[in-house]
Design a protein around this motif. Structure first.
Motif, PDB file in Angstrom:
ATOM      1  N   UNK A 279       0.833  -1.213   0.000  1.00 34.96           N
ATOM      2  CA  UNK A 279       0.000   0.000   0.000  1.00 34.96           C
ATOM      3  C   UNK A 279       0.860   1.252   0.000  1.00 34.96           C
ATOM      4  N   UNK A 280       1.878   1.233   0.877  1.00 32.39           N
ATOM      5  CA  UNK A 280       2.733   2.421   0.990  1.00 32.39           C
ATOM      6  C   UNK A 280       3.498   2.654  -0.318  1.00 32.39           C
ATOM      7  N   UNK A 281       4.011   1.590  -0.920  1.00 35.49           N
ATOM      8  CA  UNK A 281       4.883   1.765  -2.084  1.00 35.49           C
ATOM      9  C   UNK A 281       4.074   2.007  -3.363  1.00 35.49           C
ATOM     10  N   UNK A 316      19.722   3.369   4.991  1.00 35.98           N
ATOM     11  CA  UNK A 316      18.852   2.496   5.789  1.00 35.98           C
ATOM     12  C   UNK A 316      19.643   1.799   6.894  1.00 35.98           C
ATOM     13  N   UNK A 317      20.870   1.369   6.588  1.00 37.03           N
ATOM     14  CA  UNK A 317      21.712   0.752   7.616  1.00 37.03           C
ATOM     15  C   UNK A 317      21.995   1.734   8.743  1.00 37.03           C
ATOM     16  N   UNK A 318      22.287   3.006   8.362  1.00 36.12           N
ATOM     17  CA  UNK A 318      22.530   4.025   9.385  1.00 36.12           C
ATOM     18  C   UNK A 318      21.313   4.216  10.292  1.00 36.12           C
ATOM     19  N   UNK A 319      20.147   3.940   9.736  1.00 45.54           N
ATOM     20  CA  UNK A 319      18.926   4.062  10.520  1.00 45.54           C
ATOM     21  C   UNK A 319      18.499   2.744  11.172  1.00 45.54           C
ATOM     22  N   UNK A 357      17.968  -3.816  -6.628  1.00 46.17           N
ATOM     23  CA  UNK A 357      17.209  -4.665  -5.696  1.00 46.17           C
ATOM     24  C   UNK A 357      17.618  -4.488  -4.243  1.00 46.17           C
ATOM     25  N   UNK A 358      16.632  -4.210  -3.409  1.00 42.66           N
ATOM     26  CA  UNK A 358      16.845  -4.172  -1.965  1.00 42.66           C
ATOM     27  C   UNK A 358      15.782  -5.056  -1.306  1.00 42.66           C
ATOM     28  N   UNK A 359      16.243  -5.985  -0.441  1.00 43.50           N
ATOM     29  CA  UNK A 359      15.304  -6.836   0.305  1.00 43.50           C
ATOM     30  C   UNK A 359      15.018  -6.189   1.650  1.00 43.50           C
ATOM     31  N   UNK A 360      13.772  -5.840   1.864  1.00 42.72           N
ATOM     32  CA  UNK A 360      13.363  -5.180   3.112  1.00 42.72           C
ATOM     33  C   UNK A 360      13.160  -6.213   4.221  1.00 42.72           C
ATOM     34  N   UNK A 361      13.178  -5.758   5.476  1.00 48.19           N
ATOM     35  CA  UNK A 361      12.904  -6.696   6.577  1.00 48.19           C
ATOM     36  C   UNK A 361      11.573  -7.419   6.364  1.00 48.19           C
ATOM     37  N   UNK A 375       8.813   1.950   6.542  1.00 50.07           N
ATOM     38  CA  UNK A 375       8.121   2.644   5.441  1.00 50.07           C
ATOM     39  C   UNK A 375       8.436   4.135   5.483  1.00 50.07           C
ATOM     40  N   UNK A 376       8.361   4.699   6.677  1.00 53.65           N
ATOM     41  CA  UNK A 376       8.617   6.144   6.834  1.00 53.65           C
ATOM     42  C   UNK A 376      10.022   6.497   6.350  1.00 53.65           C
TER      43      UNK A 376
END
Ligand SMILES: *Cc1c(COP(=O)(O)O)cnc(C)c1O
Length: 383
Positions: A279-281, A316-319, A357-361, A375-376
């Motif tokens: 939904x978000x993407x 994303x890693x930094x976060x 390609x990035x695999x999200x949690x 998502x944020x």
């Protein structure tokens, strides 16, 4: 906060199941392995299940069992873990790759069809096709099965990502459109046994061969004896093939029995997470793996496609969001490139895909606030 891309879910009853095996008479070759095999074969509605110490071992034995020999040809997806191709090399076969679709990241069946037409003319048809259900989404098995009938190859489904998913009205693993299906129980997969894998089949003959090969090629069944010593006493056994020790332990299988009862719950949780991401993407115009109506994905992976991948991964890693990438096209691995001469550009879609390609949690116990946070951060990127 540190959120991995995948992880196991181990609950108290899983721990108790393992402890009870440790206190029992059998750590291996006891009753838990057949229990686990029965649970999974019933769940997916396949006649036979053969548990092993990994999916890699199961893929290897599946190739041997389907009579793969030196010089034979195997085709698989470049967008997979190396084991999907290595299994063919263990048998001294030749491996080739079918490019993927940029919409669902599985092998593109139109590319497969064209490659088969050409291979037929050249007299180089594959003996085995290994479709990989990327991220848990089944390939279009009906079309594969039509091509299989026309061109006469065997099919091993690498369903390492896909236990709990379904295709049409069948669970993945039912082998409706394949000779053998393989599951992995590595901790990042849907359910785990630590290390572990399984081969499913509806053929009694293939099942017997797989069982024999996973335990040295040795049989203790009197009706199967073929040697001159067959009238010897009770401790007699026969090695009839060159097999391996690819057995699963009862410690692992007990964990598998306990985990196996949770597949549907875990898949339900993964689908909820995927829905939130979708939904978000969708509204943000970010591309993700396209699903199809007749398929229920097991959502092992949730992959998005982004333009500035490396910068985004760093951010994303930094976060604290420990995203990963799946997969480097297998043929670009140094071993494949150096040994077989594969060059960049061989499967252009797989390379384009991988660059973005990035695999999200994605795992069953990912919390709502973590999903919102992920998502944020993604939507904020570059703003
Ligand atoms: C994990 C995986 C394997 C190998 O599984 P193991 O159980 O670790 O041997 C093979 N193929 C695919 C697609 C995988 O994701």
């Amino acid at each position: 906060m540190k959120i991995p891309y995948g992880r196991q879910v181990i609950e108290d009853d899983d721990i108790q199941a393992v402890i009870s095996v440790l206190k029992s008479d059998f750590l291996t070759q006891g009753p838990k392995v057949p229990d686990f095999e029965a649970l999974i074969s019933t769940y997916v509605n396949a006649k036979f299940a053969i548990a092993m110490n990994s999916a890699t071992s199961a893929l290897h034995l599946a190739c041997i069992t389907l009579d793969l020999k030196e010089g034979d040809i195997v085709w698989t997806s470049p967008n997979s873990f190396v084991a999907s191709a290595n299994c063919a090399l263990y048998c001294k076969a030749i491996v080739d790759f079918i490019d993927i679709s940029l919409s669902d990241f599985n092998i593109d069946i139109n590319v497969l069809e064209k490659k088969l037409q050409k291979a037929k003319k050249d007299g180089k048809l594959p003996k085995i096709l290994i479709p990989v259900h990327f991220g848990g989404k089944s390939c279009d098995m009906k079309r594969i099965s039509e091509l299989q009938k026309e061109y006469g190859f065997k099919v091993i489904e690498d369903a390492s990502h896909a236990i709990g998913g379904s295709y049409e009205n069948n669970r993945v693993g039912s082998c409706e459109y394949s000779d053998i299906t393989i599951f992995s129980f590595h901790p990042v997969k849907i359910v785990t046994t630590g290390e572990g894998g399984m081969a499913l089949t509806n053929s009694a003959e293939l099942a017997k061969k797989l069982s024999l090969l996973k335990t040295h090629g040795i049989t203790r069944e009197r009706e199967d004896f073929c040697g001159s010593l067959k009238e010897e006493p009770v401790c007699y056994y026969e090695q009839q093939h060159l097999g391996y020790n690819f057995r699963m332990t009862d410690i692992s299988a007990a964990l598998g029995v306990s985990q196996g009862k949770k597949i549907d719950r875990f898949i339900q949780q993964r689908r909820q997470i995927a829905k939130a991401y979708d939904e978000a993407f969708t509204s943000a115009g970010i591309v993700f793996q396209k699903q199809t109506e007749n398929v229920v994905s097991a959502y092992h992976l949730y992959v998005i496609q982004v333009e500035h991948k490396n910068q985004m991964i760093k951010y994303l890693h930094q976060n604290g969001i420990l995203v990963n990438c799946h997969y480097i096209p297998i043929y670009l691995q140094p071993y494949y490139a150096n040994t077989f001469g594969f060059k960049a550009g061989y499967c252009p879609n797989s390379e384009t895909y991988y660059k973005k390609a990035i695999s999200l949690p994605m795992y069953a116990t990912l919390k709502d606030f973590e999903i919102e946070y992920i998502i944020e951060k993604i939507l904020q990127y570059g703003k």
